[in-house]
Every structure is written in structure tokens, then in C-alpha cells.
Design a protein around this motif. Structure first.
Motif, PDB file in Angstrom:
ATOM      1  N   ASP A 177       1.019  -1.145   0.018  1.00  0.00           N
ATOM      2  CA  ASP A 177      -0.023   0.073   0.152  1.00  0.00           C
ATOM      3  C   ASP A 177       0.988   1.316  -0.323  1.00  0.00           C
ATOM      4  O   ASP A 177       0.369   2.358  -0.175  1.00  0.00           O
ATOM      5  N   VAL A 178       1.954   1.093   0.205  1.00  0.00           N
ATOM      6  CA  VAL A 178       2.999   2.338   0.049  1.00  0.00           C
ATOM      7  C   VAL A 178       4.146   1.971  -0.845  1.00  0.00           C
ATOM      8  O   VAL A 178       4.972   1.096  -0.616  1.00  0.00           O
ATOM      9  N   ASP A 179       4.129   2.580  -2.083  1.00  0.00           N
ATOM     10  CA  ASP A 179       5.326   2.392  -3.064  1.00  0.00           C
ATOM     11  C   ASP A 179       6.123   3.549  -3.094  1.00  0.00           C
ATOM     12  O   ASP A 179       6.031   4.624  -3.260  1.00  0.00           O
ATOM     13  N   SER A 180       7.464   3.018  -2.619  1.00  0.00           N
ATOM     14  CA  SER A 180       8.552   4.183  -2.454  1.00  0.00           C
ATOM     15  C   SER A 180       8.803   4.615  -3.998  1.00  0.00           C
ATOM     16  O   SER A 180       9.707   5.611  -4.028  1.00  0.00           O
ATOM     17  N   ILE A 181       8.511   4.001  -5.061  1.00  0.00           N
ATOM     18  CA  ILE A 181       8.967   4.408  -6.438  1.00  0.00           C
ATOM     19  C   ILE A 181      10.269   4.392  -6.530  1.00  0.00           C
ATOM     20  O   ILE A 181      11.061   5.150  -7.298  1.00  0.00           O
ATOM     21  N   ASP A 182      11.342   4.034  -5.694  1.00  0.00           N
ATOM     22  CA  ASP A 182      12.630   3.898  -5.850  1.00  0.00           C
ATOM     23  C   ASP A 182      13.427   3.530  -7.064  1.00  0.00           C
ATOM     24  O   ASP A 182      14.294   3.801  -7.420  1.00  0.00           O
ATOM     25  N   TRP A 183      12.746   2.408  -7.604  1.00  0.00           N
ATOM     26  CA  TRP A 183      13.206   2.037  -8.964  1.00  0.00           C
ATOM     27  C   TRP A 183      13.263   3.173  -9.972  1.00  0.00           C
ATOM     28  O   TRP A 183      13.975   2.958 -11.004  1.00  0.00           O
ATOM     29  N   LYS A 184      12.545   4.314  -9.934  1.00  0.00           N
ATOM     30  CA  LYS A 184      12.534   5.183 -10.753  1.00  0.00           C
ATOM     31  C   LYS A 184      13.634   6.412 -10.437  1.00  0.00           C
ATOM     32  O   LYS A 184      13.866   7.287 -11.403  1.00  0.00           O
ATOM     33  N   ASP A 185      14.354   6.200  -9.585  1.00  0.00           N
ATOM     34  CA  ASP A 185      15.359   7.058  -9.104  1.00  0.00           C
ATOM     35  C   ASP A 185      14.838   8.616  -8.896  1.00  0.00           C
ATOM     36  O   ASP A 185      15.371   9.194  -9.670  1.00  0.00           O
ATOM     37  N   PRO A 186      13.744   8.683  -8.274  1.00  0.00           N
ATOM     38  CA  PRO A 186      13.110  10.194  -8.292  1.00  0.00           C
ATOM     39  C   PRO A 186      13.803  11.061  -7.254  1.00  0.00           C
ATOM     40  O   PRO A 186      13.394  12.352  -7.545  1.00  0.00           O
ATOM     41  N   VAL A 196       7.210   8.236   4.517  1.00  0.00           N
ATOM     42  CA  VAL A 196       6.965   8.593   5.681  1.00  0.00           C
ATOM     43  C   VAL A 196       5.381   9.254   5.841  1.00  0.00           C
ATOM     44  O   VAL A 196       5.104   9.055   7.041  1.00  0.00           O
ATOM     45  N   SER A 197       5.059   9.756   4.798  1.00  0.00           N
ATOM     46  CA  SER A 197       3.913  10.435   4.890  1.00  0.00           C
ATOM     47  C   SER A 197       2.737   9.522   4.485  1.00  0.00           C
ATOM     48  O   SER A 197       1.645   9.873   5.038  1.00  0.00           O
ATOM     49  N   ARG A 198       3.010   8.291   4.004  1.00  0.00           N
ATOM     50  CA  ARG A 198       1.798   7.323   3.662  1.00  0.00           C
ATOM     51  C   ARG A 198       1.881   6.086   4.710  1.00  0.00           C
ATOM     52  O   ARG A 198       0.886   5.299   4.675  1.00  0.00           O
ATOM     53  N   VAL A 199       2.890   5.691   5.563  1.00  0.00           N
ATOM     54  CA  VAL A 199       2.815   4.618   6.213  1.00  0.00           C
ATOM     55  C   VAL A 199       1.645   4.688   7.044  1.00  0.00           C
ATOM     56  O   VAL A 199       1.565   6.008   8.068  1.00  0.00           O
ATOM     57  N   THR A 200       0.572   3.822   7.391  1.00  0.00           N
ATOM     58  CA  THR A 200      -0.157   3.732   8.425  1.00  0.00           C
ATOM     59  C   THR A 200       0.097   2.353   9.197  1.00  0.00           C
ATOM     60  O   THR A 200       0.614   1.600   8.896  1.00  0.00           O
ATOM     61  N   ASN A 201      -0.643   2.212  10.373  1.00  0.00           N
ATOM     62  CA  ASN A 201      -0.906   0.878  10.952  1.00  0.00           C
ATOM     63  C   ASN A 201      -1.151  -0.390  10.010  1.00  0.00           C
ATOM     64  O   ASN A 201      -1.919  -0.140   9.191  1.00  0.00           O
ATOM     65  N   GLY A 202      -0.378  -1.294   9.845  1.00  0.00           N
ATOM     66  CA  GLY A 202      -0.595  -2.503   8.940  1.00  0.00           C
ATOM     67  C   GLY A 202      -0.028  -2.227   7.577  1.00  0.00           C
ATOM     68  O   GLY A 202      -0.330  -2.899   6.818  1.00  0.00           O
ATOM     69  N   SER A 203       0.787  -1.238   7.228  1.00  0.00           N
ATOM     70  CA  SER A 203       1.353  -0.796   5.936  1.00  0.00           C
ATOM     71  C   SER A 203       2.421  -1.897   5.599  1.00  0.00           C
ATOM     72  O   SER A 203       3.137  -2.201   6.196  1.00  0.00           O
ATOM     73  N   ILE A 204       2.418  -2.167   4.220  1.00  0.00           N
ATOM     74  CA  ILE A 204       3.318  -2.746   3.605  1.00  0.00           C
ATOM     75  C   ILE A 204       4.092  -1.825   2.675  1.00  0.00           C
ATOM     76  O   ILE A 204       3.499  -1.257   1.712  1.00  0.00           O
ATOM     77  N   VAL A 205       5.309  -1.648   2.728  1.00  0.00           N
ATOM     78  CA  VAL A 205       6.222  -0.704   1.912  1.00  0.00           C
ATOM     79  C   VAL A 205       6.977  -1.438   0.846  1.00  0.00           C
ATOM     80  O   VAL A 205       7.625  -2.547   1.199  1.00  0.00           O
ATOM     81  N   LEU A 206       7.026  -1.214  -0.386  1.00  0.00           N
ATOM     82  CA  LEU A 206       7.744  -1.595  -1.571  1.00  0.00           C
ATOM     83  C   LEU A 206       9.026  -0.801  -1.740  1.00  0.00           C
ATOM     84  O   LEU A 206       9.015   0.122  -2.020  1.00  0.00           O
ATOM     85  N   PHE A 207      10.142  -1.494  -1.616  1.00  0.00           N
ATOM     86  CA  PHE A 207      11.440  -1.005  -1.900  1.00  0.00           C
ATOM     87  C   PHE A 207      11.900  -1.998  -3.079  1.00  0.00           C
ATOM     88  O   PHE A 207      11.685  -3.233  -3.235  1.00  0.00           O
TER      89      PHE A 207
END
Length: 262
Positions: A177-186, A196-207
């Protein structure tokens, strides 16, 4: 005069229709459509995007499909911060970097399946999907000695058949539910602010382990989320294993909690 004959079968069908109608009216009034979908099995199949929990828990994940240039840096940052993550590995990556797979596992991180050849799963038959899943899970087992039951579709590409097939293969289908879009090198600040602005309880972050800006900003992200009170857990520690359903947003919820709120 026309005589209408009621059979037991017709009466049963009529009662069933009335029951479903009343059941749906009740849940429309109470807003509990999710449990109705579970009961009627009408909701389309979705992977787990995040988890409904009152605990401040978050799972960070890394997809490894191509290179390994930044894997050691990522592992060092995680170790320094006492964080365990989940790495979703492509079979070809496992073949190319078996020592990295062993190192990830030995450091206490969780390993999930990210297919064998990184195809678009929505374009495959169920047979080919299972072949992709089983081959890589076996490769992971041979190196780590541990079975994995976590699967993430390449490209985040799925449909109901994909999710259903993943379940039939004995794996939980995991999205984010949280995409860092790190693969785009933004840029480091973009990655930092998005997470840090999108993480909430139970989030799954993509790197991604091959994104060059990820190791430059990962330490800051972890420290900031810890300041906010978040605890880092693996996917297996975050998700529910039974008595759950997934709502229309992809949020995994306990059925028992829903019943308790009725």
C-alpha cells in the motif's frame, strides 16, 4: 381457474431469495458490505495490500529481480537499526546470487517468492503460474532449508485468477500500500516523503534492492518511522493466517473483529 402448485424446491428457493434480500438490506443499513461479500462470495479476488490492525506495525519489503549492487548496504542498514524485512526473490536472482540468499536468510530476514522469470502473471495459464511459483519456492528451500508461503506477482500484475491460483499453490498473495517508487530514482527526498507520509498501521512498503537511492535514504526512513512509534515486522508477522477477509481496498481484516462490531 388456474391452480398454482408449490413444490418443496420452489418454496426453498423463494425463502433463500428472501433471506438474501433481507440479509443484504441489513448490511446495507449497517455499512458492513465486506462480510456480506464473504458470505455470498461475490467479491473479486484481491491480494493483501495492507493489514487492518490497531498496532503500529509496518513491514518493509524488497524485491530482488535484477542486480545485487546495493544488497549488502541495505542489509547493513537494517542490521544497524535492528530491523527485519521481507525480501521477495526472483528465481533467476536466486540462481545468480545463492550466497546473497543465504546471507539474507542468515541475518534473520524473511524470504518470499517473486516468480522464476518475472513474467506478467495475468498473461499466464494457471499451470504456468504454479510452475513459476513452485520452481522458485523449491530453489529458496534448497538454500535456506525453509519453505516460503509468500508470493508477490511481478510488476504487481494480477487479476482474480492470479490471486486464486496463488492461493491454490499454498501461498499468500502479497502486494503493497506504500510504493517508494525507488526504482524510478526520483530523488532521496521524494522517496523519503512518500514513505514517511503514507505509512499507517499495518502498511506494507515496497522497495527494491537494486535501486541506487534506496540505501541513501533507508536509514532516515527507518529512524523517522521509529520516532512515530512504528515497529518493524516481517510479512508473516504482520498478516493474519486464518479467519480473515480482504476488503475492496485490499486491506486484510479479521472476520471475528467484524462480527464483534455487529
Amino acid at each position: 381457474m388456474k391452480v398454482i402448485i408449490f413444490t418443496k424446491k420452489s418454496v426453498f428457493k423463494s425463502l433463500a431469495v428472501v433471506f438474501i434480500f433481507l440479509f443484504s438490506v441489513f448490511y446495507a443499513a449497517t455499512g458492513k458490505y465486506e462480510l456480506l461479500n464473504v458470505f455470498l462470495n461475490t467479491q473479486r479476488e484481491l491480494p493483501i495490500y495492507c493489514v487492518d490492525t490497531s498496532d503500529k506495525k509496518v513491514a518493509i519489503t524488497f524485491d530482488a529481480a535484477w542486480g545485487d549492487e546495493y544488497t549488502d548496504q541495505i542489509l547493513d542498514i537494517l542490521e544497524k537499526n535492528g530491523v527485519k524485512a521481507t525480501f521477495f526473490l526472483v528465481g533467476g536472482w536466486v540462481d545468480k546470487y545463492p550466497e546473497k540468499v543465504k546471507n539474507i536468510f542468515d541475518k534473520g530476514h524473511e524470504i518470499g517468492n517473486h516468480s522464476t522469470t518475472h513474467p506478467h502473471f495475468s498473461q499466464l495459464s494457471p499451470y504456468k503460474m504454479k510452475e513459476e511459483i513452485f520452481k522458485t519456492s523449491e530453489k529458496i528451500r534448497r538454500i535456506t532449508g525453509k519453505e516460503t508461503n509468500l508470493f508477490r506477482p511481478p510488476f504487481g500484475d494480477y487479476n482474480s485468477l492470479v490471486v486464486k491460483t496463488v492461493k491454490e499453490a499454498g501461498h499468500y498473495c502479497i502486494q503493497w500500500d506504500v510504493d517508494s517508487i525507488d526504482w524510478k530514482d526520483p530523488g532521496e527526498e521524494v522517496i523519503y516523503n512518500r514513505v514517511v507520509s503514507r505509512v499507517t498501521n499495518g502498511s506494507i512498503v515496497l522497495f527494491h534492492n537494486y535501486a541506487k537511492q534506496t540505501p541513501l535514504v533507508l536509514d532516515r526512513i527507518i529512524k523517522e518511522l521509529k520516532k512515530k512509534g512504528f515497529q518493524f515486522v516481517t510479512i508473516s508477522e504482520l498478516i493474519y493466517k486464518e479467519n480473515f477477509y480482504i476488503d475492496h481496498t485490499g486491506r486484510q481484516k479479521l472476520i471475528e473483529n467484524n462480527k464483534a462490531g455487529m
